[in-house]
Design a protein around this motif. Sequence first.
Motif, PDB file in Angstrom:
ATOM      1  N   LEU A 476      -2.743  44.464  32.950  1.00  0.00           N
ATOM      2  CA  LEU A 476      -1.686  44.154  31.990  1.00  0.00           C
ATOM      3  C   LEU A 476      -1.938  44.798  30.633  1.00  0.00           C
ATOM      4  N   ALA A 477      -3.212  44.891  30.239  1.00  0.00           N
ATOM      5  CA  ALA A 477      -3.559  45.486  28.940  1.00  0.00           C
ATOM      6  C   ALA A 477      -4.898  46.184  29.085  1.00  0.00           C
ATOM      7  N   ARG A 478      -4.963  47.432  28.619  1.00  0.00           N
ATOM      8  CA  ARG A 478      -6.133  48.261  28.885  1.00  0.00           C
ATOM      9  C   ARG A 478      -7.040  48.379  27.660  1.00  0.00           C
ATOM     10  N   ARG A 479      -8.336  48.353  27.929  1.00  0.00           N
ATOM     11  CA  ARG A 479      -9.333  48.521  26.873  1.00  0.00           C
ATOM     12  C   ARG A 479      -9.100  49.817  26.098  1.00  0.00           C
ATOM     13  N   GLY A 480      -9.367  49.751  24.766  1.00  0.00           N
ATOM     14  CA  GLY A 480      -9.221  50.935  23.928  1.00  0.00           C
ATOM     15  C   GLY A 480      -7.821  51.140  23.392  1.00  0.00           C
ATOM     16  N   ASN A 487       2.794  42.219  19.565  1.00  0.00           N
ATOM     17  CA  ASN A 487       3.213  42.783  20.848  1.00  0.00           C
ATOM     18  C   ASN A 487       2.849  41.880  22.012  1.00  0.00           C
ATOM     19  N   ARG A 488       3.691  41.920  23.042  1.00  0.00           N
ATOM     20  CA  ARG A 488       3.400  41.233  24.297  1.00  0.00           C
ATOM     21  C   ARG A 488       3.218  42.276  25.402  1.00  0.00           C
ATOM     22  N   LEU A 548       0.884  38.552  28.051  1.00  0.00           N
ATOM     23  CA  LEU A 548      -0.323  38.288  27.277  1.00  0.00           C
ATOM     24  C   LEU A 548      -0.092  38.745  25.840  1.00  0.00           C
ATOM     25  N   THR A 549      -0.613  37.970  24.896  1.00  0.00           N
ATOM     26  CA  THR A 549      -0.576  38.365  23.495  1.00  0.00           C
ATOM     27  C   THR A 549      -1.984  38.288  22.925  1.00  0.00           C
ATOM     28  N   PHE A 550      -2.250  39.120  21.933  1.00  0.00           N
ATOM     29  CA  PHE A 550      -3.573  39.213  21.328  1.00  0.00           C
ATOM     30  C   PHE A 550      -3.474  39.081  19.816  1.00  0.00           C
ATOM     31  N   ALA A 557      -1.274  33.319  26.801  1.00  0.00           N
ATOM     32  CA  ALA A 557      -0.367  33.736  27.862  1.00  0.00           C
ATOM     33  C   ALA A 557       0.875  32.860  27.879  1.00  0.00           C
ATOM     34  N   VAL A 558       1.969  33.451  28.320  1.00  0.00           N
ATOM     35  CA  VAL A 558       3.208  32.707  28.500  1.00  0.00           C
ATOM     36  C   VAL A 558       3.902  33.237  29.745  1.00  0.00           C
TER      37      VAL A 558
END
Length: 576
Positions: A476-480, A487-488, A548-550, A557-558
């Motif tokens: 879902l979301a990549r390192r780097g 953003n979601r 996912l949000t950071f 998560a939602v």
Amino acid sequence: MNDQDIRVILAIDFGTTFSGFTFVHKDGEFRDIELNQDWPRTGLREPGVKAPTILQYDTDLNAVKWGFSTIARAMRGGRAGRRNDDGHLRMVELFKMHMSPGGEGDRRKLPEGLKFEQAITDFFKHLKKEIITKLDARWPGLQFPSQVRLILSVPAEWGPPTKNTMRQCCLDAGLIDRLFTSNLEFTTEPEAAAIYCMEFCKEYKLTAGDTFMVVDCGGGTVDLTTRELLTEKTLGEITESKGGCCGGTVVDLAFLKYIGNKLFIPWETMDKIREEHSSAVKYFLETIFWPVKYAFTGKEEDYCEHENFEIDIEEALPILRKYVPDEYASELEGYDWLIVINFEDVKAMFDGAIEQILRLVGDQLESASKEVSAIFLVGGFSENRYVQNRIKESYSKPGRIIAVPVNPMSAIVRGAAMYGLNIETNEASPYYGINRTVQNRMLKYTYGTEISSEWKPGDPPARRTPSNRIIRFCCLARRGTQIDVVNRFTDTFGPVNPNQTRLPFNLYYTSAYDAEFVDDEGMHLLGKWAVQLQDVRLGLNRPVDFSLTFGTSEVKAVAINKRTGEMCYSTFELPE
């Protein structure tokens, strides 16, 4: 929690060797942040920006002493080690390092039956009493913890399970009243330090578009982050934060190993002495070595002031004599049990830690996408002039500032309070619940969930299930990736069985950039979650958006049912 109920921001810097806290009214500013500088000691009060992160346990594993009180008896006793410290009491320190990934750092053996989570909880319980006393004096009638937003800082290199552990310890200690309360927010130690340093950018003539690095040199860990000053009051992250277990305690450990070698005592035995005579060894370090450690500049001409740096073992730590092998005792007796430590010996004690710090700084500079205009050194270990000199010698260049801002030892806990002050409370804002200062971050991990798809020829035969499916990792979301905090990261999922009434979302993370399966090496379970699926008449046509949000240093998560619009927020179980 209704944000209108929050009255006070409380920040805690739970450090490896020292810990502290700050507090400020929610409508306050940077100048209003109060740093606690008054700590309990047996029968006394002790001034200082932080208290030792130390506990003493009795034989029933009750934490009867903490902070400065743990070393009070050793100091009253005069000659350290003349007796077995507090007799039945056992000193426990550096227990934070048990959360260090990969077993790094100086992990002290804990008393049998004591888990490090309990030690953290016990320390927080004692700290809570001090916090409540100070808050009640400032704001009588304040309801703790319901009217307090707690900001807790954690090392950058320690993964998501660290926050899970800390959240549980906070609950058990009474610092929060619900496990997943939004009253508790986390920030990383270098991010808090960067927010603190941002307040001084104008003083160093840094303007929007300039970048600066923060090197947080603490007792156990050293953490680094590189930030871009987007505006006068906002930051962006341009590299992955990095860190290592190369703080000031590494130098202490090198000193004890040196003493052991001089007395022909094997390290295994010295380590046992640390365990059995912990108060005496702690006092030995603080009174004999620390004055030299903090004054050391790395220049031999300065060290000449300490030319009489010699240790009388009989006076300083006499318990060591009984552990010296008989064949060497007479030789040491001939020297009156004196150990003389020269300049090169002390330099060697520092160099291992400093070389690692220099590599971390160099890696950050190489990874930065822009020229770094300034390097700010914070944390207690940063005040050592040899550390400062080596960094300046290695990385100074025209136009680059390398400086130690004012109050470097309290930079993290002050910055954490500022983090809390800048959390958006307007529900109409896209930044609601998010710190407004930090506009973007670099992901340190790759995040995703597991999915069940149809097994096809070419897929690993061993992974084929009886129902002809295969379980894969869905990224879902990549390192780097540099992400805006609002953003979601979203993907759409659905049931694999038309009668399915529950859609599980097992969330995983890895330090790898790419992964294929959830049991790949280095893959970790972050949490388990499930969404209830209604109306089985629709069969497979029941899509759910999982996001996912950071925006904070935790992953949130939602799940949104695309047919009904119903939203579900995550409540992660703690990983086993």
